[in-house]
Each structure stands twice: as C-alpha cells, then as structure tokens.
Design a protein around this motif. Structure first.
Motif, PDB file in Angstrom:
ATOM      1  N   GLU A   1     -12.085  40.100 -11.904  1.00 20.50           N
ATOM      2  CA  GLU A   1     -12.909  40.793 -12.882  1.00 20.50           C
ATOM      3  C   GLU A   1     -13.862  39.826 -13.587  1.00 20.50           C
ATOM      4  O   GLU A   1     -15.087  40.017 -13.584  1.00 20.50           O
TER       5      GLU A   1
ATOM      6  N   TYR B   1     -20.974  44.098 -15.680  1.00 24.96           N
ATOM      7  CA  TYR B   1     -19.525  44.307 -15.706  1.00 24.96           C
ATOM      8  C   TYR B   1     -18.936  43.447 -16.809  1.00 24.96           C
ATOM      9  O   TYR B   1     -19.185  42.229 -16.873  1.00 24.96           O
TER      10      TYR B   1
ATOM     11  N   VAL C   1     -20.345  50.872  -7.059  1.00 23.90           N
ATOM     12  CA  VAL C   1     -19.230  51.647  -7.599  1.00 23.90           C
ATOM     13  C   VAL C   1     -19.235  53.050  -7.009  1.00 23.90           C
ATOM     14  O   VAL C   1     -20.300  53.642  -6.800  1.00 23.90           O
TER      15      VAL C   1
ATOM     16  N   PHE D   1     -16.697  39.702 -10.481  1.00 25.97           N
ATOM     17  CA  PHE D   1     -17.491  40.894 -10.764  1.00 25.97           C
ATOM     18  C   PHE D   1     -18.533  40.641 -11.854  1.00 25.97           C
ATOM     19  O   PHE D   1     -19.683  41.041 -11.719  1.00 25.97           O
TER      20      PHE D   1
ATOM     21  N   TYR E   1     -10.304  48.774  -4.712  1.00 25.10           N
ATOM     22  CA  TYR E   1     -11.542  48.229  -4.171  1.00 25.10           C
ATOM     23  C   TYR E   1     -11.564  48.330  -2.648  1.00 25.10           C
ATOM     24  O   TYR E   1     -10.528  48.439  -1.994  1.00 25.10           O
TER      25      TYR E   1
ATOM     26  N   GLU F   1     -15.103  42.844 -18.801  1.00 25.29           N
ATOM     27  CA  GLU F   1     -13.681  43.148 -18.894  1.00 25.29           C
ATOM     28  C   GLU F   1     -13.269  43.272 -20.360  1.00 25.29           C
ATOM     29  O   GLU F   1     -13.433  42.337 -21.146  1.00 25.29           O
TER      30      GLU F   1
ATOM     31  N   GLY G   1     -14.435  53.669  -9.597  1.00 26.64           N
ATOM     32  CA  GLY G   1     -14.549  53.832 -11.037  1.00 26.64           C
ATOM     33  C   GLY G   1     -14.206  55.249 -11.451  1.00 26.64           C
ATOM     34  O   GLY G   1     -14.227  56.180 -10.644  1.00 26.64           O
TER      35      GLY G   1
ATOM     36  N   ASN H   1     -13.178  50.488 -14.542  1.00 24.42           N
ATOM     37  CA  ASN H   1     -12.678  49.983 -13.269  1.00 24.42           C
ATOM     38  C   ASN H   1     -11.274  50.521 -13.019  1.00 24.42           C
ATOM     39  O   ASN H   1     -10.382  50.387 -13.854  1.00 24.42           O
ATOM     40  N   CYS H   2     -11.053  51.125 -11.855  1.00 24.81           N
ATOM     41  CA  CYS H   2      -9.749  51.697 -11.503  1.00 24.81           C
ATOM     42  C   CYS H   2      -8.788  50.689 -10.882  1.00 24.81           C
ATOM     43  O   CYS H   2      -7.624  51.017 -10.640  1.00 24.81           O
TER      44      CYS H   2
ATOM     45  N   LEU I   1     -16.276  49.138  -5.737  1.00 29.37           N
ATOM     46  CA  LEU I   1     -15.261  49.378  -6.750  1.00 29.37           C
ATOM     47  C   LEU I   1     -15.083  50.870  -6.945  1.00 29.37           C
ATOM     48  O   LEU I   1     -16.061  51.621  -6.910  1.00 29.37           O
TER      49      LEU I   1
ATOM     50  N   ILE J   1     -18.147  49.272 -16.486  1.00 29.59           N
ATOM     51  CA  ILE J   1     -19.154  49.152 -15.434  1.00 29.59           C
ATOM     52  C   ILE J   1     -20.427  49.867 -15.864  1.00 29.59           C
ATOM     53  O   ILE J   1     -20.396  51.040 -16.237  1.00 29.59           O
TER      54      ILE J   1
END
Length: 420
Positions: free
Chosen positions: A223, A167, A238, A227, A184, A169, A141, A180-181, A139, A155
């Motif tokens: 997510e 993780y 990450v 994750f 991936y 959300e 980040g 999280n950007c 991931l 994260i």
C-alpha cells in the motif's frame, strides 16, 4: 494459466482476535462453518485456468495448517501450497521473496488476496478487465461513507479510465469514498516495482550501517511503498464492486462476516444451509449446522447461526446471531445471542450468554464495520460475548458483553468484564 496468492500473515498479527486465535491460526477460524480462507480458495478454483494456490505467511506449519492444506488439495483437486516467510515481510515482501515460485510455469497473471477479508470475490470480473487492458496492477475497490473511509486505503480514480490517480493508506482527512478491498490481480511485471523497493531498502540499510536493521530490508508494504508511489503513472487501475465486503480484524467482525457468507450460501452453497424438517429444530433465516452436530427438536436457531462439528444443542435452546465452535455443549433452555462459544465450552441450563453487536448502520448502504476498540475512558465497551476454549458456564447465570479466556470455570454472572 493463472495462479492465486493468499496472504495469511502470522501469529503476531490478529491480536484483536484473541482469545480465539490462541487455539487456531486466525486464517483457519471457522466463518459460516468453514475455515476463513476456504472462502478464498473456493472462489479461486472457480476461475477458469487456475493452476495453483499459494499461501504466504510466517505461521509455523503446524498440524492444523498442514491438515487443512491436504484436505483442500483433495477437495479441490488443485495444488495448494504454503510458503513460510523467514520473518514478517509485509504485504509485498513475501510476494517478492517467493517470486520464483509465483512465476513458475509462466502465469499470465496472479491474484493476491488478503486472508482477513470477507467478500463474494468477483475474480472473473477482474480477470475480464485485466484481459481487456493488461495493466500491471488491478485493485478491487468498494465504497464507504466519508467518515469510515479514513480507516482504509483510499483510492482516487479517473472515472472514465478507472486509473488510480492517488492512493493514501488511512488518510487523516477525507480523500475518497473508494476504499481498497485487499484483493488484487497482478501481471508478472508488477513484481518489478517490488524489486525496486527491495533494492532501495537495501541501499538505505547499508547507508545506515546498522546490522540490526538488516532483517527489515525485505519488508515491502504494497500500500505505502508501491501503490502510493505508482498512482497516477498509468500502472494501477481499480475495479469497483457492489458486492459484499468486510474486513475480519476481530471476533466481532468475524461474526458479521459469518452473516454475510451465510447470506451468500443462498446462491453459492444452498446445500450448506439447514432446512426446517418435521421433527427437527425450528430454523429461522440462514443457519449452518455441521452434519455431526446433535440439535434437539425443540431448539430454535437463527437467523445467522453457525454450529460446528460435534456440537450438542439441548432442548429449548435459543440461538441467534452466533457461532458455536467444535465440541461445545449448550444445555437445556440456554439462550445465546450475538456471541461466539469456544471449542469444547459448556453453557449450563437456563443460562444466558449475550453480546452487543457492532454492525454497520443498516440505513447507510456504504457503512462499514467501525474499527473496534475494547475500551473507552478505561471502561470495557459493550461488544459481542466471547467464550474461549473449554469455558464452563454454570446454570442460571448471565454472561453479558464479556470476554472469558480459555479454561475458565465460572461460578456467577458477569457483565462488561474480561475474565482472566
């Protein structure tokens, strides 16, 4: 051999992008002069070994999307294909549904990029990390401040190994300042956990014995379903970037993303930036002007302005922190600040179109765009001004902090209103 998948969503998404998404699918909205997902594609084609780019979503393959795909294939000399979902399948459902197309040809790994993010896309750096460690999930980040981190996927990493230990959300309390950007790099074996989620969903639907719930069996949320469950099990890692990043959830964040990309053009595409020349308009900062636009010599543009195809900018116009879309006309001595002027719209002489930016705090290096709400206590909050498609603004009026829906012909000034 590598591939890339860009998740573009569908028409029921992007409601905060209205009225601009009425005219064009959100992924094709011009940001810094080119369609939003062209930035993603340009980053992908720079990665050595990239063989194919797949777009996954549930938009109907209309003329604008097909023309974009054809132009992209010709420009980048790489297959760019659209795979249409039969229903909204979530951020992971489309990956599993089209797994055969993704894995065709035996790629060593594939990138997955959400369409509604702005980034400098450090894909080569992610690939280097992947090749050193070969984890199923990597991931990208970045960091946010403590308050704003609650608006993103958070994260918790092992600072030595960079394994994702936890993780969550959009947590209700502070978890981590690493977010999280939505970018991936997956190994082919990353599809196995998606299969497990799909099979579990099917079993649950059968137990419910409710036919109406069957269409949801293919929905997989990367997510929450993948994750969160795999964190701490040695499969997700990450890579943290210090580069530019922002979500593009609304017109206001599109304007901010345009500023970030225009700044990036200094390095990546200097040829796209307008330069001051004798007899030309005065350019301040980073400005994009489409070659077909007509700009009067006495206009003053910038910083952070994008002018689209066939736009006419009259004498004495002042443009700052704005996007002017295809075919719009700004008549003499108009002033447009912190606004988006829609396709084919006209702003009359001496009119002023102005909005209020909702930019991150410039004094906080970890600040991100706040989640933008249109209303508070029943009142429209100050924000950028948006003129929809083919709006006509008369001479000598003020349009401030307002949203004007398409095909409206105004007769007076408006402040803090949505004009239906």
């Amino acid at each position: 051999m590598l591939k890339a998948v860009i998740l573009i969503g569908g028409p029921q998404k992007g409601t905060r992008f209205r009225p601009l998404s009425f005219e064009v699918p959100k992924p094709l909205f011009p940001v810094a002069g080119v369609p939003m997902i062209q930035h993603h594609i340009e980053a992908c084609v720079q990665v050595p070994g990239m063989q194919e780019i797949l777009l996954i979503g549930f938009y109907q393959p209309d003329e604008s999307l097909m023309q974009f795909l054809e132009a992209a294939q010709q420009e980048f000399n790489l297959p760019v294909r659209y795979l249409q979902e039969f229903a909204p399948l979530g951020t992971g459902g489309g990956l599993y549904h089209f797994r055969d197309q993704i894995l065709a040809g035996g790629p060593e790994a594939f990138f997955v990029l959400n369409a509604d993010v702005c980034s400098d896309f450090p894909l080569s750096a992610m690939l280097d990390v992947h090749r050193r460690h070969c984890h199923p999930f990597l991931l990208l980040g970045t960091r946010a401040n403590r308050t704003q981190s609650l608006n993103y996927g958070c994260i918790v990493e092992n600072p030595q190994t960079h394994e994702v230990l936890h993780y969550v959300e959009k947590p209700s309390t502070f978890i981590s300042d690493i977010i999280n950007c939505g970018i991936y790099l997956f190994s082919p074996e990353a599809l196995t956990p998606l299969r497990d989620v799909f099979q579990r969903n099917q079993q649950e639907r059968q137990l419910e014995d409710s036919p109406s719930s069957w269409p949801g069996a293919g929905t997989i949320r990367l997510e929450q379903d993948v994750f969160s469950n795999l964190a701490g099990k040695g499969q997700i890692y990450v890579h943290i970037t210090e580069g530019i990043w922002s979500q593009i959830k609304s017109a206001g964040s599109a304007l901010y993303a345009s500023r970030l990309y225009l700044g990036q053009y200094q390095i990546t595409h200097p040829e796209r930036l307008a330069k001051h020349s004798p007899g030309g308009p005065r350019i301040r900062g980073n400005v994009y002007i489409h070659p077909t636009a007509k700009v009067a010599p006495s206009a003053v543009l910038g910083p952070n302005v994008s002018i689209g195809k066939g736009v006419t900018v009259g004498e004495g116009v002042r443009l700052r922190e704005s996007i002017v879309l295809h075919g719009a006309t700004l008549q003499e001595h108009t002033c447009v600040l912190h606004s988006i002027v829609g396709w084919g719209s006209t702003v009359g002489r001496w009119a002023r179109v102005e909005g209020t930016p909702n930019d991150p705090n410039p004094n906080d290096p970890r600040a991100r765009m706040d989640s933008e709400s249109l209303f508070k206590d029943g009142k429209l909050l100050p924000a950028i001004t948006i003129l929809g498609c083919r709006v006509r603004i008369p001479a000598e009026v003020l349009i401030l902090n307002s949203i004007v829906l398409p095909h409206k012909e105004l007769s007076r000034s408006f402040t803090n209103q949505i004009i239906l």
